[in-house]
Scaffold this motif. Structure first.
Motif, PDB file in Angstrom:
ATOM      1  N   LEU A  83     -18.097  -9.798 -21.335  1.00 49.93           N
ATOM      2  CA  LEU A  83     -19.545  -9.980 -21.229  1.00 49.93           C
ATOM      3  C   LEU A  83     -20.028 -11.312 -21.795  1.00 49.93           C
ATOM      4  O   LEU A  83     -20.844 -11.993 -21.185  1.00 49.93           O
ATOM      5  N   GLY A  84     -19.511 -11.692 -22.949  1.00 53.17           N
ATOM      6  CA  GLY A  84     -19.949 -12.932 -23.583  1.00 53.17           C
ATOM      7  C   GLY A  84     -19.413 -14.187 -22.924  1.00 53.17           C
ATOM      8  O   GLY A  84     -19.832 -15.287 -23.267  1.00 53.17           O
ATOM      9  N   GLN A  85     -18.509 -14.055 -21.979  1.00 52.98           N
ATOM     10  CA  GLN A  85     -17.944 -15.209 -21.277  1.00 52.98           C
ATOM     11  C   GLN A  85     -18.550 -15.417 -19.892  1.00 52.98           C
ATOM     12  O   GLN A  85     -18.403 -16.479 -19.307  1.00 52.98           O
ATOM     13  N   GLN A  86     -19.214 -14.407 -19.356  1.00 52.74           N
ATOM     14  CA  GLN A  86     -19.687 -14.486 -17.985  1.00 52.74           C
ATOM     15  C   GLN A  86     -20.572 -15.706 -17.721  1.00 52.74           C
ATOM     16  O   GLN A  86     -20.428 -16.370 -16.692  1.00 52.74           O
ATOM     17  N   GLY A  87     -21.448 -16.031 -18.649  1.00 54.46           N
ATOM     18  CA  GLY A  87     -22.348 -17.173 -18.481  1.00 54.46           C
ATOM     19  C   GLY A  87     -21.639 -18.513 -18.530  1.00 54.46           C
ATOM     20  O   GLY A  87     -22.181 -19.521 -18.061  1.00 54.46           O
ATOM     21  N   ALA A  88     -20.426 -18.558 -19.071  1.00 57.84           N
ATOM     22  CA  ALA A  88     -19.679 -19.804 -19.192  1.00 57.84           C
ATOM     23  C   ALA A  88     -18.696 -20.025 -18.032  1.00 57.84           C
ATOM     24  O   ALA A  88     -18.018 -21.043 -17.981  1.00 57.84           O
ATOM     25  N   LEU A  89     -18.628 -19.064 -17.123  1.00 61.04           N
ATOM     26  CA  LEU A  89     -17.694 -19.192 -15.996  1.00 61.04           C
ATOM     27  C   LEU A  89     -18.159 -20.269 -15.026  1.00 61.04           C
ATOM     28  O   LEU A  89     -19.351 -20.405 -14.760  1.00 61.04           O
ATOM     29  N   ASP A  90     -17.210 -21.009 -14.479  1.00 62.92           N
ATOM     30  CA  ASP A  90     -17.498 -21.998 -13.443  1.00 62.92           C
ATOM     31  C   ASP A  90     -17.372 -21.277 -12.098  1.00 62.92           C
ATOM     32  O   ASP A  90     -16.328 -21.311 -11.445  1.00 62.92           O
ATOM     33  N   VAL A  91     -18.441 -20.587 -11.709  1.00 63.56           N
ATOM     34  CA  VAL A  91     -18.414 -19.736 -10.525  1.00 63.56           C
ATOM     35  C   VAL A  91     -18.092 -20.525  -9.249  1.00 63.56           C
ATOM     36  O   VAL A  91     -17.268 -20.067  -8.448  1.00 63.56           O
ATOM     37  N   PRO A  92     -18.669 -21.718  -9.042  1.00 63.62           N
ATOM     38  CA  PRO A  92     -18.289 -22.471  -7.837  1.00 63.62           C
ATOM     39  C   PRO A  92     -16.790 -22.810  -7.797  1.00 63.62           C
ATOM     40  O   PRO A  92     -16.169 -22.763  -6.735  1.00 63.62           O
ATOM     41  N   ALA A  93     -16.198 -23.103  -8.943  1.00 59.39           N
ATOM     42  CA  ALA A  93     -14.758 -23.409  -8.987  1.00 59.39           C
ATOM     43  C   ALA A  93     -13.931 -22.161  -8.696  1.00 59.39           C
ATOM     44  O   ALA A  93     -12.904 -22.233  -8.003  1.00 59.39           O
ATOM     45  N   ILE A  94     -14.362 -21.006  -9.202  1.00 59.71           N
ATOM     46  CA  ILE A  94     -13.658 -19.748  -8.935  1.00 59.71           C
ATOM     47  C   ILE A  94     -13.711 -19.452  -7.435  1.00 59.71           C
ATOM     48  O   ILE A  94     -12.698 -19.112  -6.822  1.00 59.71           O
ATOM     49  N   ALA A  95     -14.883 -19.597  -6.850  1.00 57.23           N
ATOM     50  CA  ALA A  95     -15.049 -19.348  -5.417  1.00 57.23           C
ATOM     51  C   ALA A  95     -14.201 -20.314  -4.596  1.00 57.23           C
ATOM     52  O   ALA A  95     -13.549 -19.915  -3.620  1.00 57.23           O
ATOM     53  N   ALA A  96     -14.188 -21.576  -4.988  1.00 60.62           N
ATOM     54  CA  ALA A  96     -13.409 -22.581  -4.252  1.00 60.62           C
ATOM     55  C   ALA A  96     -11.920 -22.266  -4.310  1.00 60.62           C
ATOM     56  O   ALA A  96     -11.214 -22.363  -3.297  1.00 60.62           O
ATOM     57  N   TRP A  97     -11.423 -21.856  -5.490  1.00 65.18           N
ATOM     58  CA  TRP A  97      -9.993 -21.545  -5.621  1.00 65.18           C
ATOM     59  C   TRP A  97      -9.647 -20.304  -4.813  1.00 65.18           C
ATOM     60  O   TRP A  97      -8.606 -20.231  -4.170  1.00 65.18           O
ATOM     61  N   SER A  98     -10.544 -19.330  -4.814  1.00 66.23           N
ATOM     62  CA  SER A  98     -10.339 -18.110  -4.035  1.00 66.23           C
ATOM     63  C   SER A  98     -10.173 -18.440  -2.548  1.00 66.23           C
ATOM     64  O   SER A  98      -9.262 -17.947  -1.885  1.00 66.23           O
ATOM     65  N   LYS A  99     -11.045 -19.298  -2.048  1.00 69.75           N
ATOM     66  CA  LYS A  99     -11.070 -19.614  -0.618  1.00 69.75           C
ATOM     67  C   LYS A  99     -10.045 -20.669  -0.210  1.00 69.75           C
ATOM     68  O   LYS A  99      -9.695 -20.763   0.968  1.00 69.75           O
ATOM     69  N   ALA A 100      -9.553 -21.454  -1.160  1.00 72.24           N
ATOM     70  CA  ALA A 100      -8.609 -22.536  -0.845  1.00 72.24           C
ATOM     71  C   ALA A 100      -7.175 -22.044  -0.708  1.00 72.24           C
ATOM     72  O   ALA A 100      -6.281 -22.832  -0.402  1.00 72.24           O
ATOM     73  N   ASN A 101      -6.972 -20.754  -0.944  1.00 76.84           N
ATOM     74  CA  ASN A 101      -5.610 -20.219  -0.925  1.00 76.84           C
ATOM     75  C   ASN A 101      -5.490 -19.017  -0.009  1.00 76.84           C
ATOM     76  O   ASN A 101      -6.425 -18.247   0.157  1.00 76.84           O
ATOM     77  N   GLN A 102      -4.303 -18.893   0.545  1.00 77.40           N
ATOM     78  CA  GLN A 102      -3.958 -17.671   1.254  1.00 77.40           C
ATOM     79  C   GLN A 102      -3.133 -16.855   0.271  1.00 77.40           C
ATOM     80  O   GLN A 102      -2.056 -17.283  -0.160  1.00 77.40           O
ATOM     81  N   TRP A 103      -3.647 -15.698  -0.098  1.00 76.74           N
ATOM     82  CA  TRP A 103      -3.023 -14.863  -1.116  1.00 76.74           C
ATOM     83  C   TRP A 103      -1.974 -13.988  -0.456  1.00 76.74           C
ATOM     84  O   TRP A 103      -2.274 -13.195   0.425  1.00 76.74           O
ATOM     85  N   LEU A 104      -0.723 -14.138  -0.881  1.00 80.11           N
ATOM     86  CA  LEU A 104       0.405 -13.518  -0.202  1.00 80.11           C
ATOM     87  C   LEU A 104       0.869 -12.210  -0.825  1.00 80.11           C
ATOM     88  O   LEU A 104       1.173 -11.254  -0.128  1.00 80.11           O
ATOM     89  N   GLN A 105       0.950 -12.186  -2.160  1.00 79.38           N
ATOM     90  CA  GLN A 105       1.544 -11.022  -2.811  1.00 79.38           C
ATOM     91  C   GLN A 105       1.264 -11.058  -4.298  1.00 79.38           C
ATOM     92  O   GLN A 105       1.231 -12.119  -4.923  1.00 79.38           O
ATOM     93  N   LEU A 106       1.104  -9.876  -4.869  1.00 78.83           N
ATOM     94  CA  LEU A 106       0.979  -9.732  -6.316  1.00 78.83           C
ATOM     95  C   LEU A 106       2.228  -9.049  -6.838  1.00 78.83           C
ATOM     96  O   LEU A 106       2.677  -8.051  -6.287  1.00 78.83           O
ATOM     97  N   GLU A 107       2.770  -9.606  -7.896  1.00 78.66           N
ATOM     98  CA  GLU A 107       3.949  -9.035  -8.554  1.00 78.66           C
ATOM     99  C   GLU A 107       3.595  -8.807 -10.018  1.00 78.66           C
ATOM    100  O   GLU A 107       3.366  -9.757 -10.762  1.00 78.66           O
ATOM    101  N   VAL A 108       3.517  -7.547 -10.433  1.00 78.32           N
ATOM    102  CA  VAL A 108       3.259  -7.236 -11.839  1.00 78.32           C
ATOM    103  C   VAL A 108       4.602  -7.245 -12.550  1.00 78.32           C
ATOM    104  O   VAL A 108       5.496  -6.475 -12.212  1.00 78.32           O
ATOM    105  N   VAL A 109       4.750  -8.143 -13.509  1.00 82.33           N
ATOM    106  CA  VAL A 109       5.992  -8.282 -14.262  1.00 82.33           C
ATOM    107  C   VAL A 109       6.061  -7.211 -15.354  1.00 82.33           C
ATOM    108  O   VAL A 109       7.069  -6.539 -15.516  1.00 82.33           O
TER     109      VAL A 109
END
Length: 159
Positions: free
Chosen positions: A55-81
């Protein structure tokens, strides 16, 4: 559409991460939250990524950068180690590898984002502790998770 495979790799989206993204249920564990956040990156559910950060970090997030990284990649697979759901009463750790292709580079070369993430449970809900936010946090201030404890007695060791 309900038969669409969930990006996190567990079942179909309508029964897996979609109820979390839609706010119809909360993650039951840190691992489930991490999986749903991976799916949110894959499906560009940026509001969900913000809402599931401490909660205390939400206001400090760089939302445009998060959105850009989300859209700039094709997400292939998640591997939980590994997942350690009990670092203490309210903290957990999940190590994972997110496999993706960077569409801005060549879109062909597989990439791996390997991370050990920390999570905090506050008022029955799990939240991601984001180590990348540019916040000046002092050890004596109230914790960013909202627990009411001092930061040094709560989440400091996990950031």
């Amino acid at each position: 559409m309900s038969e669409m495979r969930c990006p996190c790799g567990l079942g179909n989206y309508a029964e897996c991460c979609q109820p979390l993204h839609a706010g119809k249920q909360a993650a039951a564990s840190a691992e489930q939250l991490m999986r749903s956040r991976y799916s949110a990156f894959a499906r560009h559910e940026i509001d969900y990524l913000v809402q599931t950060t401490a909660l205390g970090q939400q206001g400090a997030l760089d939302v445009p950068a998060i959105a850009a990284w989300s859209k700039a990649n094709q997400w292939l697979q998640l591997e939980v180690v590994s997942a350690n759901e009990k670092l203490d009463k309210t903290h957990a750790q999940v190590e994972f590898k997110a496999h993706y292709q960077d569409l801005k580079q060549d879109g062909q070369t597989p990439q791996v984002h390997h991370e050990v993430s920390h999570f905090v449970k506050h008022q029955g809900a799990w939240f991601f502790l984001d180590p990348t936010t540019e916040m000046q946090i002092t050890m004596k201030q109230p914790c960013i998770c909202g627990s009411g404890k001092k930061f040094k007695q709560c989440c400091a060791q996990y950031l």
